[in-house]
Design a protein around this motif. Structure first.
Motif, PDB file in Angstrom:
ATOM      1  N   ASP A 189      13.776   4.965  -1.508  1.00 26.76           N
ATOM      2  CA  ASP A 189      13.920   4.661  -0.084  1.00 26.76           C
ATOM      3  C   ASP A 189      13.700   5.901   0.781  1.00 26.76           C
ATOM      4  O   ASP A 189      12.993   5.846   1.789  1.00 26.76           O
ATOM      5  CB  ASP A 189      15.302   4.056   0.210  1.00 26.76           C
ATOM      6  CG  ASP A 189      15.454   2.668  -0.387  1.00 26.76           C
ATOM      7  OD1 ASP A 189      14.422   2.011  -0.636  1.00 26.76           O
ATOM      8  OD2 ASP A 189      16.602   2.249  -0.617  1.00 26.76           O
ATOM      9  N   LYS A 190      14.295   7.022   0.379  1.00 30.38           N
ATOM     10  CA  LYS A 190      14.082   8.268   1.134  1.00 30.38           C
ATOM     11  C   LYS A 190      12.628   8.734   0.992  1.00 30.38           C
ATOM     12  O   LYS A 190      12.049   9.285   1.931  1.00 30.38           O
ATOM     13  CB  LYS A 190      15.046   9.360   0.681  1.00 30.38           C
ATOM     14  CG  LYS A 190      16.463   9.158   1.205  1.00 30.38           C
ATOM     15  CD  LYS A 190      17.346  10.334   0.848  1.00 30.38           C
ATOM     16  CE  LYS A 190      18.741  10.172   1.426  1.00 30.38           C
ATOM     17  NZ  LYS A 190      19.613  11.316   1.117  1.00 30.38           N
ATOM     18  N   GLY A 191      12.052   8.518  -0.167  1.00 33.88           N
ATOM     19  CA  GLY A 191      10.643   8.874  -0.370  1.00 33.88           C
ATOM     20  C   GLY A 191       9.716   8.097   0.543  1.00 33.88           C
ATOM     21  O   GLY A 191       8.775   8.643   1.112  1.00 33.88           O
TER      22      GLY A 191
ATOM     23  N   LYS B 177      -1.278   6.670  -7.364  1.00 35.51           N
ATOM     24  CA  LYS B 177      -0.577   6.879  -8.637  1.00 35.51           C
ATOM     25  C   LYS B 177       0.565   5.901  -8.825  1.00 35.51           C
ATOM     26  O   LYS B 177       0.884   5.523  -9.943  1.00 35.51           O
ATOM     27  CB  LYS B 177      -0.017   8.305  -8.706  1.00 35.51           C
ATOM     28  CG  LYS B 177      -1.038   9.360  -8.948  1.00 35.51           C
ATOM     29  CD  LYS B 177      -0.378  10.724  -8.988  1.00 35.51           C
ATOM     30  CE  LYS B 177      -1.417  11.817  -8.908  1.00 35.51           C
ATOM     31  NZ  LYS B 177      -0.828  13.115  -8.663  1.00 35.51           N
ATOM     32  N   ASP B 178       1.205   5.526  -7.749  1.00 43.75           N
ATOM     33  CA  ASP B 178       2.397   4.680  -7.808  1.00 43.75           C
ATOM     34  C   ASP B 178       2.205   3.492  -6.857  1.00 43.75           C
ATOM     35  O   ASP B 178       2.581   3.534  -5.692  1.00 43.75           O
ATOM     36  CB  ASP B 178       3.624   5.513  -7.408  1.00 43.75           C
ATOM     37  CG  ASP B 178       4.936   4.782  -7.602  1.00 43.75           C
ATOM     38  OD1 ASP B 178       4.928   3.542  -7.767  1.00 43.75           O
ATOM     39  OD2 ASP B 178       5.991   5.450  -7.561  1.00 43.75           O
ATOM     40  N   ILE B 179       1.603   2.435  -7.369  1.00 42.96           N
ATOM     41  CA  ILE B 179       1.240   1.267  -6.551  1.00 42.96           C
ATOM     42  C   ILE B 179       2.474   0.649  -5.893  1.00 42.96           C
ATOM     43  O   ILE B 179       2.421   0.259  -4.726  1.00 42.96           O
ATOM     44  CB  ILE B 179       0.494   0.209  -7.403  1.00 42.96           C
ATOM     45  CG1 ILE B 179      -0.802   0.788  -7.967  1.00 42.96           C
ATOM     46  CG2 ILE B 179       0.224  -1.053  -6.612  1.00 42.96           C
ATOM     47  CD1 ILE B 179      -1.838   1.194  -6.961  1.00 42.96           C
ATOM     48  N   GLU B 180       3.578   0.564  -6.624  1.00 35.86           N
ATOM     49  CA  GLU B 180       4.788  -0.033  -6.043  1.00 35.86           C
ATOM     50  C   GLU B 180       5.297   0.797  -4.862  1.00 35.86           C
ATOM     51  O   GLU B 180       5.723   0.252  -3.851  1.00 35.86           O
ATOM     52  CB  GLU B 180       5.880  -0.209  -7.103  1.00 35.86           C
ATOM     53  CG  GLU B 180       5.572  -1.306  -8.110  1.00 35.86           C
ATOM     54  CD  GLU B 180       5.210  -2.641  -7.454  1.00 35.86           C
ATOM     55  OE1 GLU B 180       5.946  -3.105  -6.558  1.00 35.86           O
ATOM     56  OE2 GLU B 180       4.170  -3.215  -7.840  1.00 35.86           O
ATOM     57  N   PHE B 181       5.256   2.109  -4.996  1.00 38.42           N
ATOM     58  CA  PHE B 181       5.623   2.986  -3.886  1.00 38.42           C
ATOM     59  C   PHE B 181       4.673   2.737  -2.711  1.00 38.42           C
ATOM     60  O   PHE B 181       5.103   2.620  -1.564  1.00 38.42           O
ATOM     61  CB  PHE B 181       5.563   4.454  -4.320  1.00 38.42           C
ATOM     62  CG  PHE B 181       5.907   5.420  -3.215  1.00 38.42           C
ATOM     63  CD1 PHE B 181       7.218   5.795  -3.001  1.00 38.42           C
ATOM     64  CD2 PHE B 181       4.915   5.946  -2.389  1.00 38.42           C
ATOM     65  CE1 PHE B 181       7.548   6.686  -1.985  1.00 38.42           C
ATOM     66  CE2 PHE B 181       5.235   6.833  -1.371  1.00 38.42           C
ATOM     67  CZ  PHE B 181       6.555   7.201  -1.163  1.00 38.42           C
ATOM     68  N   GLY B 182       3.386   2.665  -3.018  1.00 36.15           N
ATOM     69  CA  GLY B 182       2.386   2.410  -1.980  1.00 36.15           C
ATOM     70  C   GLY B 182       2.625   1.100  -1.253  1.00 36.15           C
ATOM     71  O   GLY B 182       2.494   1.019  -0.027  1.00 36.15           O
ATOM     72  N   LYS B 183       2.987   0.068  -2.008  1.00 33.61           N
ATOM     73  CA  LYS B 183       3.274  -1.230  -1.383  1.00 33.61           C
ATOM     74  C   LYS B 183       4.464  -1.128  -0.435  1.00 33.61           C
ATOM     75  O   LYS B 183       4.426  -1.649   0.684  1.00 33.61           O
ATOM     76  CB  LYS B 183       3.547  -2.293  -2.454  1.00 33.61           C
ATOM     77  CG  LYS B 183       2.323  -2.785  -3.162  1.00 33.61           C
ATOM     78  CD  LYS B 183       2.729  -3.855  -4.176  1.00 33.61           C
ATOM     79  CE  LYS B 183       1.551  -4.477  -4.863  1.00 33.61           C
ATOM     80  NZ  LYS B 183       1.948  -5.547  -5.787  1.00 33.61           N
ATOM     81  N   LYS B 184       5.526  -0.461  -0.892  1.00 29.09           N
ATOM     82  CA  LYS B 184       6.708  -0.309  -0.030  1.00 29.09           C
ATOM     83  C   LYS B 184       6.357   0.477   1.224  1.00 29.09           C
ATOM     84  O   LYS B 184       6.802   0.139   2.324  1.00 29.09           O
ATOM     85  CB  LYS B 184       7.844   0.387  -0.788  1.00 29.09           C
ATOM     86  CG  LYS B 184       8.528  -0.500  -1.776  1.00 29.09           C
ATOM     87  CD  LYS B 184       9.702   0.203  -2.430  1.00 29.09           C
ATOM     88  CE  LYS B 184      10.380  -0.762  -3.400  1.00 29.09           C
ATOM     89  NZ  LYS B 184      11.643  -0.261  -3.869  1.00 29.09           N
ATOM     90  N   LEU B 185       5.564   1.511   1.062  1.00 31.89           N
ATOM     91  CA  LEU B 185       5.156   2.308   2.216  1.00 31.89           C
ATOM     92  C   LEU B 185       4.333   1.470   3.193  1.00 31.89           C
ATOM     93  O   LEU B 185       4.603   1.469   4.398  1.00 31.89           O
ATOM     94  CB  LEU B 185       4.353   3.532   1.766  1.00 31.89           C
ATOM     95  CG  LEU B 185       3.743   4.376   2.886  1.00 31.89           C
ATOM     96  CD1 LEU B 185       4.819   4.918   3.823  1.00 31.89           C
ATOM     97  CD2 LEU B 185       2.900   5.493   2.308  1.00 31.89           C
ATOM     98  N   MET B 186       3.358   0.746   2.684  1.00 32.65           N
ATOM     99  CA  MET B 186       2.505  -0.063   3.568  1.00 32.65           C
ATOM    100  C   MET B 186       3.294  -1.178   4.245  1.00 32.65           C
ATOM    101  O   MET B 186       3.049  -1.489   5.410  1.00 32.65           O
ATOM    102  CB  MET B 186       1.316  -0.636   2.796  1.00 32.65           C
ATOM    103  CG  MET B 186       0.286   0.394   2.451  1.00 32.65           C
ATOM    104  SD  MET B 186      -0.375   1.210   3.929  1.00 32.65           S
ATOM    105  CE  MET B 186      -0.839   2.779   3.243  1.00 32.65           C
TER     106      MET B 186
END
Length: 191
Positions: free
Chosen positions: A40-42, A67-76
């Motif tokens: 979340d902080k990331g 590199k981290d699709i799940e992180f990318g999805k959360k960011l988008m």
């Protein structure tokens, strides 16, 4: 902001302002957060970097997203939710080819065939906002009317052949480019 117990809303506000002001220590801390265990902080750190320092840090952020699709999805999803309500969208800082790259990524991670369907009045979710962001990028490219935007739409069509309707977007982009690049003859040239 390095306090472990700092609220996420406070982190977002202060980190965003510091990055906007060009504070290098804050930028380095944001990069640490992006690769930390606190997702979340990331995401908050990446969101502030996209909104306030994307031109400078695009490769770093894009590397993490790929590199981290799940992180990318959360960011988008977080960016799409606030996309409509910002005066300056982060997409305005991207070249035509970068917009094409983002559209292809969004179409792959949030496929058109999985878009939510609504009947009647509804409250838009972050996923609904992704549709607005994704499709807004394509529409922007189609209407730009430059050779670069036309080529970007062609690239999208080639990379996403399953979206057969993109052929009409290529034609619309070609027409927009033709209309905006056409220089009429002056009367002396006609005579």
């Amino acid at each position: 902001i390095k306090n472990i117990k700092v609220k996420k809303s406070i982190l977002k506000g202060i980190l965003g302002k510091l990055i906007e002001l060009g504070n290098e220590e804050s930028m380095e801390y944001a990069k640490e957060l992006i690769y930390s265990r606190d997702i979340d902080k990331g995401v908050i750190a990446a969101q502030t970097m996209v909104l306030y320092a994307f031109s400078k840090e695009r490769n770093f952020i894009w590397g993490k997203i790929n590199k981290d699709i799940e992180f990318g999805k959360k960011l988008m999803l977080s960016l799409a939710w606030s996309f409509e309500y910002r005066d300056i969208a982060f997409t305005n800082k991207l070249s035509e080819l970068q917009l094409a790259e983002l559209y292809i990524w969004l179409s792959t991670c949030f496929p058109h065939n999985e878009d939510p369907q609504h009947d009647g009045v509804f409250s838009p979710s972050p996923r609904d906002q992704i549709i607005h962001l994704r499709d807004g990028i394509l529409e922007k490219l189609v209407n730009m009317g430059s050779i670069q935007s036309f080529e970007a739409v062609e690239i999208i069509s080639r990379k996403l052949p399953q979206l057969e309707w993109l052929v009409s977007s290529v034609e619309r982009a070609r027409k927009s480019w033709s209309e905006k690049s056409w220089v009429p003859l002056n009367p002396q040239e006609i005579i």
